[in-house]
Design a protein around this motif. Structure first.
Motif, PDB file in Angstrom:
ATOM      1  N   GLU A  37      36.695  29.559  68.497  1.00  0.00           N
ATOM      2  CA  GLU A  37      35.293  30.440  68.478  1.00  0.00           C
ATOM      3  C   GLU A  37      35.248  30.936  67.015  1.00  0.00           C
ATOM      4  O   GLU A  37      34.083  30.806  66.519  1.00  0.00           O
ATOM      5  CB  GLU A  37      35.438  31.526  69.285  1.00  0.00           C
ATOM      6  CG  GLU A  37      35.274  30.933  70.961  1.00  0.00           C
ATOM      7  CD  GLU A  37      35.195  32.391  71.867  1.00  0.00           C
ATOM      8  OE1 GLU A  37      35.704  33.484  71.399  1.00  0.00           O
ATOM      9  OE2 GLU A  37      35.061  32.126  72.926  1.00  0.00           O
TER      10      GLU A  37
ATOM     11  N   HIS B  94      32.184  29.710  64.740  1.00  0.00           N
ATOM     12  CA  HIS B  94      30.943  30.869  64.210  1.00  0.00           C
ATOM     13  C   HIS B  94      31.183  30.708  62.459  1.00  0.00           C
ATOM     14  O   HIS B  94      29.960  30.965  61.953  1.00  0.00           O
ATOM     15  CB  HIS B  94      31.307  31.910  64.564  1.00  0.00           C
ATOM     16  CG  HIS B  94      30.990  32.246  66.012  1.00  0.00           C
ATOM     17  ND1 HIS B  94      29.466  32.310  66.375  1.00  0.00           N
ATOM     18  CD2 HIS B  94      31.467  32.224  67.178  1.00  0.00           C
ATOM     19  CE1 HIS B  94      29.326  32.200  67.849  1.00  0.00           C
ATOM     20  NE2 HIS B  94      30.513  32.095  68.204  1.00  0.00           N
TER      21      HIS B  94
ATOM     22  N   ILE C 161      32.571  25.260  73.681  1.00  0.00           N
ATOM     23  CA  ILE C 161      32.367  26.435  72.874  1.00  0.00           C
ATOM     24  C   ILE C 161      31.417  26.131  71.764  1.00  0.00           C
ATOM     25  O   ILE C 161      30.437  26.866  71.573  1.00  0.00           O
ATOM     26  CB  ILE C 161      33.664  26.985  72.203  1.00  0.00           C
ATOM     27  CG1 ILE C 161      34.759  27.733  73.081  1.00  0.00           C
ATOM     28  CG2 ILE C 161      33.550  28.077  71.194  1.00  0.00           C
ATOM     29  CD1 ILE C 161      35.775  28.133  72.502  1.00  0.00           C
TER      30      ILE C 161
ATOM     31  N   ALA D  86      27.252  27.628  71.441  1.00  0.00           N
ATOM     32  CA  ALA D  86      27.158  28.460  70.200  1.00  0.00           C
ATOM     33  C   ALA D  86      25.930  28.009  69.307  1.00  0.00           C
ATOM     34  O   ALA D  86      25.365  28.732  68.496  1.00  0.00           O
ATOM     35  CB  ALA D  86      28.507  28.800  69.484  1.00  0.00           C
TER      36      ALA D  86
ATOM     37  N   GLN E   8      22.517  28.576  70.540  1.00  0.00           N
ATOM     38  CA  GLN E   8      22.373  30.277  70.485  1.00  0.00           C
ATOM     39  C   GLN E   8      22.211  30.570  69.188  1.00  0.00           C
ATOM     40  O   GLN E   8      21.187  31.498  69.017  1.00  0.00           O
ATOM     41  CB  GLN E   8      23.487  30.867  71.348  1.00  0.00           C
ATOM     42  CG  GLN E   8      23.361  30.546  72.888  1.00  0.00           C
ATOM     43  CD  GLN E   8      24.818  31.032  73.374  1.00  0.00           C
ATOM     44  OE1 GLN E   8      25.699  31.513  72.703  1.00  0.00           O
ATOM     45  NE2 GLN E   8      24.855  30.683  74.870  1.00  0.00           N
ATOM     46  N   ARG E   9      22.787  30.275  68.293  1.00  0.00           N
ATOM     47  CA  ARG E   9      22.605  30.671  66.786  1.00  0.00           C
ATOM     48  C   ARG E   9      21.207  30.119  66.427  1.00  0.00           C
ATOM     49  O   ARG E   9      20.354  30.896  65.444  1.00  0.00           O
ATOM     50  CB  ARG E   9      23.637  30.161  66.166  1.00  0.00           C
ATOM     51  CG  ARG E   9      23.642  30.290  64.551  1.00  0.00           C
ATOM     52  CD  ARG E   9      23.735  31.890  64.267  1.00  0.00           C
ATOM     53  NE  ARG E   9      23.774  32.361  62.876  1.00  0.00           N
ATOM     54  CZ  ARG E   9      24.801  32.157  62.236  1.00  0.00           C
ATOM     55  NH1 ARG E   9      26.119  32.073  62.673  1.00  0.00           N
ATOM     56  NH2 ARG E   9      24.878  32.460  60.955  1.00  0.00           N
TER      57      ARG E   9
END
Length: 398
Positions: free
Chosen positions: A120, A124, A359, A363, A366-367
């Motif tokens: 994660e 990110h 993951i 991500a 959503q980002r």
């Protein structure tokens, strides 16, 4: 059935957009075990799901030993200098069994659960880099390529500098466009770097998998074999996952409903990832097998020493596996696909790849809820004649 032209040897590695060429479906229906000729040597292409699984599971009839491949490349006397790439894919039992047991503890559910926070964090971090690059950034270069390299680095417990070198080591390993032997040339270059890494780790074992191997098995493996194991993990886990991240993102962005499902329905993500794995089957053919003795395969007589190639991409579109498999359906009940292979050579790192994809895709979406492809479809370039199918670049905007 008459022998096919040499160009057909590359047909199993050729696609139209993300789909296998129709030639492969024709072979699956008309000649599920098809003879191809490679410089006068017979190569048997297996295309049906059941036959592919049977070959991959049968280590008594078929061998993975690298020595067979070197001989097929004309290297009986070592005159071509082909480097043994190490790892598990070119090994038979009991050697394969011994080496796989060394690595297996790193891929248990319990061990991977401890790695999830690092995955994660890496995801990110790369999303931050993508955001900083701004609209028009290349998703392949900024996200899909570095994420798996960094994750493998986290698994091995190596420095960020070594992590950054990993993507370069893996590049070109599966590309047959320049030469049949190009992947083996690439292996020689990468192994030299990895042997240096292993020597440093042996002198001062770190906290990751590589340090564990040195501590627990250091007396049982030399630096060359240990570098080969690391190379197998790196090559098997980098370009494959990078290609899945790039191509999977492309397919999600082509359909807002698909993107919404992965972005907004956590319970649906695992199933969606399985369908993407099956539909794309980025590893197009399995490691080559060689017949140990004369054998009949789906009605064809295969002679001892003949090379057998299993088309994973063909098998995963076989209508005998399930209906309508040329269509991507993210709500499809997961199939027994062979995207990770089958049998004792089923990809050891499959649980890690699934973790990364489960993951990374949510991500990303959503980002960047408004993420879109920033290039005309006809301008996309895909890797041709590559064992691992891929996408050269994917400019995006948001």
């Amino acid at each position: 059935m008459p022998d096919l032209a040499i160009d057909d040897v590359f047909a199993p590695l050729t696609r139209v957009d993300v789909d296998p060429v129709g030639w492969l479906a024709d072979r699956r229906e008309e000649g599920p075990v098809t003879r191809l000729d490679l410089f006068g040597n017979p190569v048997w292409l297996v295309t049906r799901h059941a036959d592919v699984r049977a070959v991959l599971a049968d280590t008594k009839a078929f061998s993975n030993d690298f020595a067979h491949l070197a001989a097929a490349g004309g290297d009986d006397d070592g005159d071509l200098g082909l480097a043994d790439p190490g790892g598990l894919g070119f090994r038979d039992p009991p050697d394969h069994t011994r080496l796989r047991r060394m690595l297996a503890p790193a891929f248990t559910a319990r061990r991977l659960a401890t790695l999830a926070p690092a995955v994660e964090r890496v995801v990110h971090e790369r999303l931050d880099v993508l955001a900083a690059a701004g609209p028009g950034a290349d998703l392949v270069a900024e996200f899909a390529t570095p994420v798996p390299a960094m994750v493998i680095g986290e698994l091995l417990g190596v420095s960020r500098a070594d992590q950054e070198a990993f993507a370069d080591i893996a590049t070109g390993r599966f590309d047959l466009l320049a030469s049949i032997l190009a992947p083996l040339d690439s292996a020689a270059d990468g192994l030299a770097h990895l042997q240096d890494l292993v020597a440093r780790e042996r002198a001062a074992p770190g906290p990751g998998l590589l340090g564990d191997l040195v501590r627990d098995h250091g007396d049982a493996v030399d630096d060359v074999e240990l570098a080969g194991l690391v190379d197998g993990l790196l090559v098997g886990g980098h370009e494959t996952t990078a290609s899945m991240l790039a191509l999977g993102s492309l397919l999600l962005l082509r359909d807002p409903a698909r993107a919404a499902l992965v972005r907004d329905e956590p319970a649906a993500v695992a199933g969606a990832v399985e369908e993407l794995l099956r539909h794309l089957t980025v590893v197009q053919v399995a490691f080559p097998r060689f017949a140990r003795a004369d054998v009949e395969l789906a009605g064809q007589q295969v002679a001892a020493g003949d090379l057998v190639l299993c088309s994973l991409a063909g098998a995963d579109r076989d209508p005998r596996l399930a209906a309508d498999l040329d269509r991507l359906d993210l709500r499809r009940t997961p199939t027994q696909h062979v995207a990770f292979g089958h049998g004792i050579h089923h990809c050891l790192g499959a649980p890690l790849a699934r973790l990364e994809l489960q993951i990374a895709f949510p991500a990303l979406l959503q980002r960047f809820p408004g993420l879109a492809v920033d290039i005309a479809p006809e301008m996309l370039t895909f890797r041709q004649r590559s064992i691992v199918f891929g996408l050269d670049a994917l400019p995006v905007r948001w």
